[in-house]
Motif scaffolding. Structure first.
Motif, mmCIF file in Angstrom:
data_model
loop_
_atom_site.group_PDB
_atom_site.id
_atom_site.type_symbol
_atom_site.label_atom_id
_atom_site.label_comp_id
_atom_site.label_asym_id
_atom_site.label_seq_id
_atom_site.Cartn_x
_atom_site.Cartn_y
_atom_site.Cartn_z
ATOM 1 N N PRO A 69 -1.805 6.597 1.857
ATOM 2 C CA PRO A 69 -3.204 6.820 1.450
ATOM 3 C C PRO A 69 -3.446 8.254 1.003
ATOM 4 O O PRO A 69 -2.829 9.199 1.500
ATOM 5 C CB PRO A 69 -3.991 6.492 2.728
ATOM 6 C CG PRO A 69 -3.018 6.651 3.845
ATOM 7 C CD PRO A 69 -1.687 6.281 3.293
ATOM 8 N N ARG A 70 -4.360 8.397 0.053
ATOM 9 C CA ARG A 70 -4.763 9.711 -0.454
ATOM 10 C C ARG A 70 -6.133 10.078 0.113
ATOM 11 O O ARG A 70 -7.007 9.220 0.248
ATOM 12 C CB ARG A 70 -4.847 9.700 -1.986
ATOM 13 C CG ARG A 70 -3.526 9.415 -2.681
ATOM 14 C CD ARG A 70 -3.747 9.313 -4.169
ATOM 15 N NE ARG A 70 -4.223 10.568 -4.733
ATOM 16 C CZ ARG A 70 -3.458 11.436 -5.376
ATOM 17 N NH1 ARG A 70 -2.166 11.198 -5.524
ATOM 18 N NH2 ARG A 70 -3.958 12.548 -5.870
ATOM 19 N N ALA A 71 -6.297 11.331 0.412
ATOM 20 C CA ALA A 71 -7.590 11.807 0.907
ATOM 21 C C ALA A 71 -8.626 11.781 -0.214
ATOM 22 O O ALA A 71 -8.314 12.113 -1.367
ATOM 23 C CB ALA A 71 -7.451 13.229 1.447
ATOM 24 N N ARG A 72 -9.838 11.349 0.105
ATOM 25 C CA ARG A 72 -10.894 11.331 -0.907
ATOM 26 C C ARG A 72 -11.267 12.736 -1.359
ATOM 27 O O ARG A 72 -11.560 12.978 -2.523
ATOM 28 C CB ARG A 72 -12.123 10.610 -0.361
ATOM 29 C CG ARG A 72 -11.910 9.116 -0.148
ATOM 30 C CD ARG A 72 -13.214 8.442 0.256
ATOM 31 N NE ARG A 72 -13.031 7.006 0.408
ATOM 32 C CZ ARG A 72 -14.015 6.164 0.743
ATOM 33 N NH1 ARG A 72 -15.235 6.660 0.979
ATOM 34 N NH2 ARG A 72 -13.788 4.878 0.853
ATOM 35 N N ARG A 73 -11.278 13.662 -0.403
ATOM 36 C CA ARG A 73 -11.580 15.056 -0.715
ATOM 37 C C ARG A 73 -10.425 15.923 -0.217
ATOM 38 O O ARG A 73 -10.462 16.453 0.906
ATOM 39 C CB ARG A 73 -12.892 15.480 -0.064
ATOM 40 C CG ARG A 73 -14.097 14.704 -0.599
ATOM 41 C CD ARG A 73 -15.375 15.158 0.077
ATOM 42 N NE ARG A 73 -16.530 14.425 -0.436
ATOM 43 C CZ ARG A 73 -17.774 14.588 0.008
ATOM 44 N NH1 ARG A 73 -18.012 15.464 0.995
ATOM 45 N NH2 ARG A 73 -18.762 13.888 -0.511
ATOM 46 N N PRO A 74 -9.388 16.062 -1.034
ATOM 47 C CA PRO A 74 -8.198 16.805 -0.589
ATOM 48 C C PRO A 74 -8.522 18.260 -0.254
ATOM 49 O O PRO A 74 -9.410 18.876 -0.838
ATOM 50 C CB PRO A 74 -7.251 16.711 -1.795
ATOM 51 C CG PRO A 74 -7.768 15.571 -2.607
ATOM 52 C CD PRO A 74 -9.239 15.544 -2.391
ATOM 53 N N ALA A 132 -3.541 16.654 -1.125
ATOM 54 C CA ALA A 132 -3.135 15.817 -2.259
ATOM 55 C C ALA A 132 -1.612 15.801 -2.342
ATOM 56 O O ALA A 132 -0.969 16.855 -2.193
ATOM 57 C CB ALA A 132 -3.733 16.351 -3.551
ATOM 58 N N ARG A 161 -1.951 14.572 5.590
ATOM 59 C CA ARG A 161 -2.660 13.412 5.055
ATOM 60 C C ARG A 161 -3.937 13.804 4.328
ATOM 61 O O ARG A 161 -4.499 13.009 3.575
ATOM 62 C CB ARG A 161 -2.967 12.429 6.183
ATOM 63 C CG ARG A 161 -1.730 11.730 6.730
ATOM 64 C CD ARG A 161 -1.983 10.997 8.033
ATOM 65 N NE ARG A 161 -2.206 11.921 9.145
ATOM 66 C CZ ARG A 161 -2.110 11.566 10.428
ATOM 67 N NH1 ARG A 161 -1.773 10.339 10.758
ATOM 68 N NH2 ARG A 161 -2.320 12.453 11.378
ATOM 69 N N GLU A 220 0.826 -1.203 0.000
ATOM 70 C CA GLU A 220 0.000 0.000 0.000
ATOM 71 C C GLU A 220 0.867 1.262 0.000
ATOM 72 O O GLU A 220 1.746 1.420 0.845
ATOM 73 C CB GLU A 220 -0.912 0.021 1.228
ATOM 74 C CG GLU A 220 -2.051 -0.990 1.158
ATOM 75 C CD GLU A 220 -3.036 -0.672 0.058
ATOM 76 O OE1 GLU A 220 -3.203 0.524 -0.283
ATOM 77 O OE2 GLU A 220 -3.628 -1.615 -0.497
#
Length: 574
Positions: free
Chosen positions: A317-322, A397, A394, A314
């Motif tokens: 992780p990327r934020a869904r809503r940066p 983006a 975190r 992995e």
């Protein structure tokens, strides 16, 4: 293995792979069915009526021609899919490696990735181009022939079918025996690759210390280990090859005896018996080749498993809503970070207001460079939070975060290309005037003027054709061109001569102007003008304040300052 191959390829190539496998399966079935036409041909010939065999011979020729076309198309499809996937997998692997946390690149990764990206990837992707068609043919064509045999005589068909589980059992047994040998061989390959890289990179140190003989011995030992591992792999596969050969030969002999018994009893005609024996002989060839193909597939499967393991690692992780920060101040809130079973940062809290400079000092191994890495989100912290402009890194983006941060390391790596290409890495779309201005601010123009070729001068792999100070100037010019509002500096002048240090220091001053800066250094005279200084020891902040304030306290920072050479202190004071 097929499921693993499709998973490694991803949805982009999985559909093309499935189409190719379907075409290869149809080709193998067509080959097996074409042999069924031999029965009427042989029956007509044995009955003394050659004229009746002519239509069947024409049909057999047409079937063989159709099979040849299908075989050409399936092989061509396999080759095209294999080469396309290889190109795509290089990009996919490279993109994935670029997104993995820096902590993943521990000891031994250089050899592992080197083997994987060269021989390993070629071997894994060569399955589609070279191994899949013969493997499907070796499995499907004999089964199709057995189905034809069942249609003519169920007894001979069942006798032939009884061979399948025996061959499968021998293959499984061989796979179990070679698994450990294959793993050992791969480990030896990685060790040897690492030794070769180490031997090449360490030449200056080894020659200066007169230790080249010893290092040659280490490399020779690694190569001898590969030889021993290869021999063990060969010996492990030998019983399987012999077992399959004996099984196939025994099965053919049994079919011959059964066919003779049925023919003598008048239960089966001579044409049928002869055809079935021809079909049985045709079954033997692909079954015998199955051992060799199986060995290659097992090796490819091992490479696929390693590739799959890396691709399934992995990334951060990327934020869904940066969220996009509006400011450029930095904040660490009770940050704890562990690596290799050791707590590197332990409850660190500090803040850097926008536009100010923070200097981080302390003994080696205190966690100073790690502090910069968590600020740039090379790692995610285990506890606490790192914030840029009040936003948790975190939740930003990755591209947005890195666009706001310029990092200058102590050990500068330059790509094999021109000076201009390496400077433009900071901002590829910059115009020529901006590139020249960044070079002048970093005093890189002095280097360019004396180099043959100027801006077009090649720096060599890793920047080997430039000195340490020259590489550092390229790095600073790159950071200046990027024009990021946050600057992280890691021991950028610690190994430079006085002339280069002065030039680099001047470039650093221009880089820091008006920006939020965190600098790590052992050169305490370079941090006295920082807005604030923190002393880090064993992952904790033990002192914090301005230069004069910390000296008055007489604590750890004052001790560090006192051990400087008096001449250095005097020069700094002046």
């Amino acid at each position: 293995m097929i499921r693993m191959l499709l998973r490694v390829l991803g949805p982009e190539y999985a559909r093309a792979m499935r189409r190719t496998m379907a075409l290869m399966t149809i080709t193998a079935v067509a080959e097996g069915l074409s042999y069924a036409l031999l029965v009427p041909v042989l029956r007509a010939l044995l009955d003394g009526d050659p004229g009746a065999a002519a239509p069947w011979l024409i049909a057999f020729g047409a079937a063989v021609a159709g099979y040849a076309v299908l075989r050409y198309l399936s092989d061509l499809s396999g080759m095209r899919v294999g080469t396309t996937m290889l190109r795509g997998m290089y990009h996919r692997l490279g993109d994935h490696l670029a997104r993995l946390p820096i902590g993943w690149y521990g000891a031994g990764r250089v050899g592992e990735v080197s083997v994987m990206a060269s021989r390993g990837l070629l071997e894994a992707m060569g399955v589609a181009a070279h191994l899949l068609a013969p493997f499907i043919s070796a499995c499907v064509t004999p089964l199709t022939i057995v189905a034809v045999m069942l249609a003519f005589d169920w007894r001979l068909g069942l006798a032939a079918l009884a061979v399948a589980p025996v061959v499968a059992a021998v293959q499984a047994w061989t796979a179990g025996m070679t698994a450990a040998a294959d793993t050992d061989r791969h480990e030896r390959d990685e060790e040897a690759a690492g030794r070769v890289i180490e031997f090449i990179q360490a030449q200056p140190v080894l020659r200066a210390g007169g230790r080249t003989g010893e290092r040659f011995k280490l490399l020779d030992d690694a190569l001898r280990d590969i030889q021993r591992a290869s021999r063990r792999t060969l010996l492990a596969t030998l019983p399987g090859v012999v077992g399959v050969t004996l099984t196939v030969q025994a099965a053919f002999t049994a079919l011959l005896a059964l066919g003779a018994y049925l023919a003598l009893g008048g239960n089966v005609g001579a044409a049928e018996i002869l055809t079935i024996l021809v079909l049985a002989a045709r079954c033997a060839d692909p079954l015998l080749s199955l051992s060799e193909i199986g060995g290659k597939l097992r090796s490819a499967r091992s490479e696929l498993a390693r590739l799959d393991r890396v691709l399934r690692t992995e990334p951060l992780p990327r934020a869904r809503r940066p969220i996009r920060p509006a400011r450029h101040d930095l904040l660490l809130e009770s940050v704890t970070f562990r690596h290799g079973g050791r707590t590197v940062l332990d409850g660190v809290s500090l803040s850097v207001p926008e536009g100010q400079r923070l200097a981080v000092v302390g003994p080696s191994g205190a966690g100073k460079s790690t502090l910069l890495q968590v600020l740039a989100r090379f790692h995610d912290v285990d506890a606490g939070a790192v914030r840029v402009g009040g936003v948790d890194v975190r939740a930003i983006a990755p591209e947005e975060l890195m666009a706001r941060i310029a990092v200058v390391f102590q050990d500068v790596y330059l790509f094999d290309g021109t000076i201009e290409e390496n400077v433009r890495l900071g901002r590829p779309d910059a115009d020529e005037a901006e590139v020249r201005a960044a070079a002048a601010a970093a005093r890189l123009d002095e280097v360019i003027e004396r180099l043959p070729g100027g801006w077009a001068a090649n720096v060599g792999e890793g920047g080997a054709l430039l000195s340490g100070g020259e590489r550092q100037r390229v790095s600073i010019a790159r950071a200046l061109l990027k024009n990021a509002p946050i600057v992280l500096l890691d021991e950028v002048t610690s190994a430079l001569d006085p002339v280069n240090e002065a030039a680099v220091h001047e470039g650093i001053e221009r880089l820091m102007a008006g920006r939020t800066v965190v600098m790590v250094t052992h050169r305490l005279h370079t941090v006295r003008y920082a807005d604030r200084i923190v002393f880090l020891d064993d992952g904790r902040i033990v002192e914090e304040g301005g230069h004069d304030e910390l000296l008055r306290r007489g604590g750890r920072y004052a001790d560090f300052w006192s051990v400087l050479d008096p001449a250095v202190r005097a020069g700094d004071a002046g």
